[in-house]
Enzyme design. Structure first.
Site, mmCIF file in Angstrom:
data_model
loop_
_atom_site.group_PDB
_atom_site.id
_atom_site.type_symbol
_atom_site.label_atom_id
_atom_site.label_comp_id
_atom_site.label_asym_id
_atom_site.label_seq_id
_atom_site.Cartn_x
_atom_site.Cartn_y
_atom_site.Cartn_z
ATOM 1 N N LYS A 66 17.266 11.801 33.468
ATOM 2 C CA LYS A 66 18.293 12.461 34.278
ATOM 3 C C LYS A 66 19.654 11.852 33.955
ATOM 4 O O LYS A 66 19.961 10.732 34.344
ATOM 5 C CB LYS A 66 18.024 12.315 35.780
ATOM 6 C CG LYS A 66 18.889 13.323 36.555
ATOM 7 C CD LYS A 66 19.176 12.939 37.967
ATOM 8 C CE LYS A 66 20.411 12.102 38.170
ATOM 9 N NZ LYS A 66 21.703 12.708 37.772
ATOM 10 N N GLU A 112 19.659 -1.895 35.638
ATOM 11 C CA GLU A 112 20.844 -2.523 35.033
ATOM 12 C C GLU A 112 22.011 -2.070 35.892
ATOM 13 O O GLU A 112 22.344 -0.882 35.912
ATOM 14 C CB GLU A 112 20.979 -2.075 33.567
ATOM 15 C CG GLU A 112 21.892 -2.983 32.785
ATOM 16 C CD GLU A 112 23.309 -2.493 32.793
ATOM 17 O OE1 GLU A 112 24.093 -2.983 33.655
ATOM 18 O OE2 GLU A 112 23.659 -1.642 31.970
ATOM 19 N N CYS A 162 30.208 -2.031 33.137
ATOM 20 C CA CYS A 162 29.572 -2.944 34.100
ATOM 21 C C CYS A 162 29.856 -4.401 33.753
ATOM 22 O O CYS A 162 29.765 -5.269 34.599
ATOM 23 C CB CYS A 162 28.086 -2.651 34.202
ATOM 24 S SG CYS A 162 27.316 -2.455 32.613
ATOM 25 N N GLU A 216 33.190 -4.680 42.941
ATOM 26 C CA GLU A 216 33.299 -4.063 41.612
ATOM 27 C C GLU A 216 34.195 -2.833 41.745
ATOM 28 O O GLU A 216 33.840 -1.869 42.431
ATOM 29 C CB GLU A 216 31.913 -3.658 41.107
ATOM 30 C CG GLU A 216 31.967 -3.146 39.681
ATOM 31 C CD GLU A 216 30.619 -2.697 39.163
ATOM 32 O OE1 GLU A 216 29.868 -2.052 39.921
ATOM 33 O OE2 GLU A 216 30.323 -2.964 37.989
HETATM 34 P P1 ADP Z 1 28.119 5.699 40.110
HETATM 35 O O1 ADP Z 1 28.579 5.281 41.471
HETATM 36 O O2 ADP Z 1 28.652 4.870 39.025
HETATM 37 O O3 ADP Z 1 28.218 7.164 39.849
HETATM 38 P P2 ADP Z 1 25.346 5.956 40.730
HETATM 39 O O4 ADP Z 1 24.398 4.844 40.955
HETATM 40 O O5 ADP Z 1 25.725 6.794 41.908
HETATM 41 O O6 ADP Z 1 26.592 5.299 40.051
HETATM 42 O O7 ADP Z 1 24.831 6.939 39.598
HETATM 43 C C1 ADP Z 1 24.062 6.542 38.495
HETATM 44 C C2 ADP Z 1 22.943 7.529 38.313
HETATM 45 O O8 ADP Z 1 22.099 7.466 39.468
HETATM 46 C C3 ADP Z 1 23.388 8.988 38.213
HETATM 47 O O9 ADP Z 1 22.566 9.655 37.266
HETATM 48 C C4 ADP Z 1 23.141 9.519 39.608
HETATM 49 O O10 ADP Z 1 22.936 10.907 39.666
HETATM 50 C C5 ADP Z 1 21.874 8.769 39.970
HETATM 51 N N1 ADP Z 1 21.611 8.682 41.430
HETATM 52 C C6 ADP Z 1 22.508 8.632 42.438
HETATM 53 N N2 ADP Z 1 21.881 8.570 43.630
HETATM 54 C C7 ADP Z 1 20.546 8.591 43.381
HETATM 55 C C8 ADP Z 1 19.364 8.548 44.207
HETATM 56 N N3 ADP Z 1 19.438 8.483 45.529
HETATM 57 N N4 ADP Z 1 18.166 8.566 43.592
HETATM 58 C C9 ADP Z 1 18.069 8.608 42.247
HETATM 59 N N5 ADP Z 1 19.133 8.659 41.422
HETATM 60 C C10 ADP Z 1 20.366 8.647 41.970
#
Ligand code: ADP
Length: 490
Positions: free
Chosen positions: A187, A262, A296, A393
């Site tokens: 994804k 990570e 990061c 961050e």
């Molecule tokens: P950022 O804040 O840098 O966008 P995220 O952790 O929100 O970082 O996003 C990183 C990845 O995690 C993206 O592919 C996002 O769609 C996915 N993501 C966000 N929330 C969830 C969740 N609850 N479960 C699984 N994947 C998620």
């Protein structure tokens, strides 16, 4: 800060927006979609298919079937390697176009995107080479038995990646997973769905059998969460925000699937007075402003020894003011936009907060221009350890400068964070360098350099910066299960 102006290459054509399941490009069962943007203009560039839980289930079933049947299950390990080499060759051949698409969708400068493509090729080739070198051991067990271990794939792996290095993160995930014989459901981040889709096309062209790689775009809370919850997914490999990792770890507990993370960082970059001043200024600049701070490992806590502090900050500010900001497709551009309005607003919030907290704003602190999501390179001086700008961050071009006096003091302060991804030290004193490298709690330590990351070297975090390691041989451990086989001898 200057506006970059050179002629830019044409933006790439967007050919694929569907879901990849079982080597077929399909529409989502429930017909969902979302817009994706060009962060340099704020304009929509494509509508992309969004997967629901039903599509996740279809993809996981396809991945399961591929895992448990020919040709993937019975393929010679060397042939898995050949497929990865082939994919690397296809990426290399198309690197220019892929880089342009990355720049269009993620706002990376074209030079950074081209460097990413080289990283993708290197990573795929590195793991292609591993495919037939993943070995078990014979074990000197007590008694009249022969015991040996097999390294087998973990199974169906859900891979959830972020927007800052879209294709490189894909390669870090696919390389070791596929070398070890797993099947994957990827994804991509909702901000940057496009280049992964092109890689899906190239994976089919390379010859990966149906179901081995599946790609589902969509939102984290829906597509990502459905992948994490799915009982037939054996492992989640995630790169992203620490708060998302907490949600994933809790959700993964229901099925006790394996997780590797990570996550973020607030990396200390320590400059001693005996460092080569010119190199250290350039290094500190690169440490924070590479990819607009959306990294990061960004060197966002800049500790400078008090003897050189003033001169150092002035030289850093001079460089920041000259930075060429603008169209990421223009080869002269040094800094593109932040990836989204949400990220830009978050960074600007911290710029206000730093001033309210009493730090000295040396330069920057504002949006750049009025179109797209650009932020000026920003320097806060005289920052205190307990200020939010020194702890959180920010994920943008904002550096906090923290003066220090003694080596023990700076090691202690560098470690006072719940993150532990990376750290760097600049000095000509080998004793100081080794002491810092040994004592700092971080998964990567650089001495007189920064952001040197390679497919061959383990990468990951101490403390809340992650679990497990990517890259190098270390990643293979997280993509295999060890099985012990014991045979009674006569
Ligand atoms: P950022 O804040 O840098 O966008 P995220 O952790 O929100 O970082 O996003 C990183 C990845 O995690 C993206 O592919 C996002 O769609 C996915 N993501 C966000 N929330 C969830 C969740 N609850 N479960 C699984 N994947 C998620």
């Amino acid at each position: 800060m200057a506006q970059a102006t050179m002629k830019r290459p044409a933006p790439p054509a967007i050919r694929q927006t569907k879901l990849l399941i079982n080597n077929q490009w399909v529409d989502p069962v429930e017909g969902g979609s979302f817009d994706t943007y060009n962060p340099a203009t704020g304009q929509v560039i494509a509508k992309v298919a969004a997967a629901s839980a039903k599509d996740v289930d279809k993809a996981v079933q396809a991945a399961r079937k591929a895992l448990e049947s020919s040709p993937w299950k019975t393929m010679d390990a060397a042939d898995r390697g050949r497929l990865l080499y082939k994919l690397a060759d296809l990426v290399e051949k198309e690197a220019d176009e892929l880089a342009r698409m990355e720049s269009l969708n993620a706002g990376k400068t074209i030079n950074d995107s081209l460097a990413d493509m080289q990283g993708v090729v290197n990573t795929l080739r590195y793991y292609a080479g591993w495919a037939d070198k993943i070995e078990g051991r014979t074990v000197p067990v007590r008694g009249n038995f022969l015991s040996y271990t097999l390294r087998q794939p973990v199974g169906v792996v859900g891979q959830i990646i972020p927007w800052n290095f879209p294709l490189l993160m894909l390669a870090w995930k696919w390389g070791p997973a596929l070398a070890c014989g797993n099947t994957v459901v990827l994804k991509p981040a909702e901000q940057t769905p496009l280049t992964a889709l092109r890689l899906g096309e190239l994976a089919i062209e390379a010859g990966f059998p149906p179901g081995v790689v599946n790609i589902l775009n969509g939102m984290g809370e829906t597509t990502g969460a459905a992948l994490v919850a799915h009982p037939d997914v054996d492992k989640i490999a995630f790169t992203g925000h620490v708060d998302t990792a907490k949600i994933i770890q809790k959700a993964a507990a229901d099925t006790l699937k394996r997780v590797t993370f990570e996550l973020g960082g607030k990396s200390p970059n320590v400059i001693f007075a005996d460092a080569d001043m010119e190199q250290a200024v350039a290094g500190a600049f690169h440490a924070i402003y590479f990819h607009g701070g959306q990294c990061c490992t960004a060197g966002s806590r800049l500790f400078v020894e008090d003897k050189i502090h003033q001169e150092f900050v002035e030289r850093l500010a001079e460089r920041a003011k000259e930075r060429k900001i603008g169209d990421p497709l223009d080869p002269q551009t040094e800094q593109g936009p932040q990836v989204s309005k949400e990220q830009m607003d978050k960074i600007l919030h911290y710029c206000d907060l730093g001033q309210k907290e009493g730090a000295t704003l040396m330069t920057g602190g504002h949006r750049f221009g009025d179109k797209g999501f650009f932020v000026e390179p920003t320097i806060f001086d005289n920052v205190k350890d307990d200020m939010a700008i020194a702890k959180d961050e920010i994920f943008g071009p904002v550096v906090s400068v923290l003066p220090f006096k003694k080596v023990e003091e700076v090691i202690d302060r560098a470690n006072r964070t719940y993150y532990g991804l990376a750290a760097a030290v600049w000095t000509r004193d080998i004793d100081k360098a080794h002491l810092f490298a040994r004592e700092v709690k971080a998964g990567t330590v650089w001495v007189n350099c920064y952001h040197v990351v390679d497919a061959t070297t383990p990468f990951g975090g101490f403390k809340m910066s992650g679990q497990g390691r990517e890259n190098g041989e270390a990643a293979l451990e997280h993509y295999t299960e060890i099985k012990t086989v014991t045979i009674k001898l006569k």
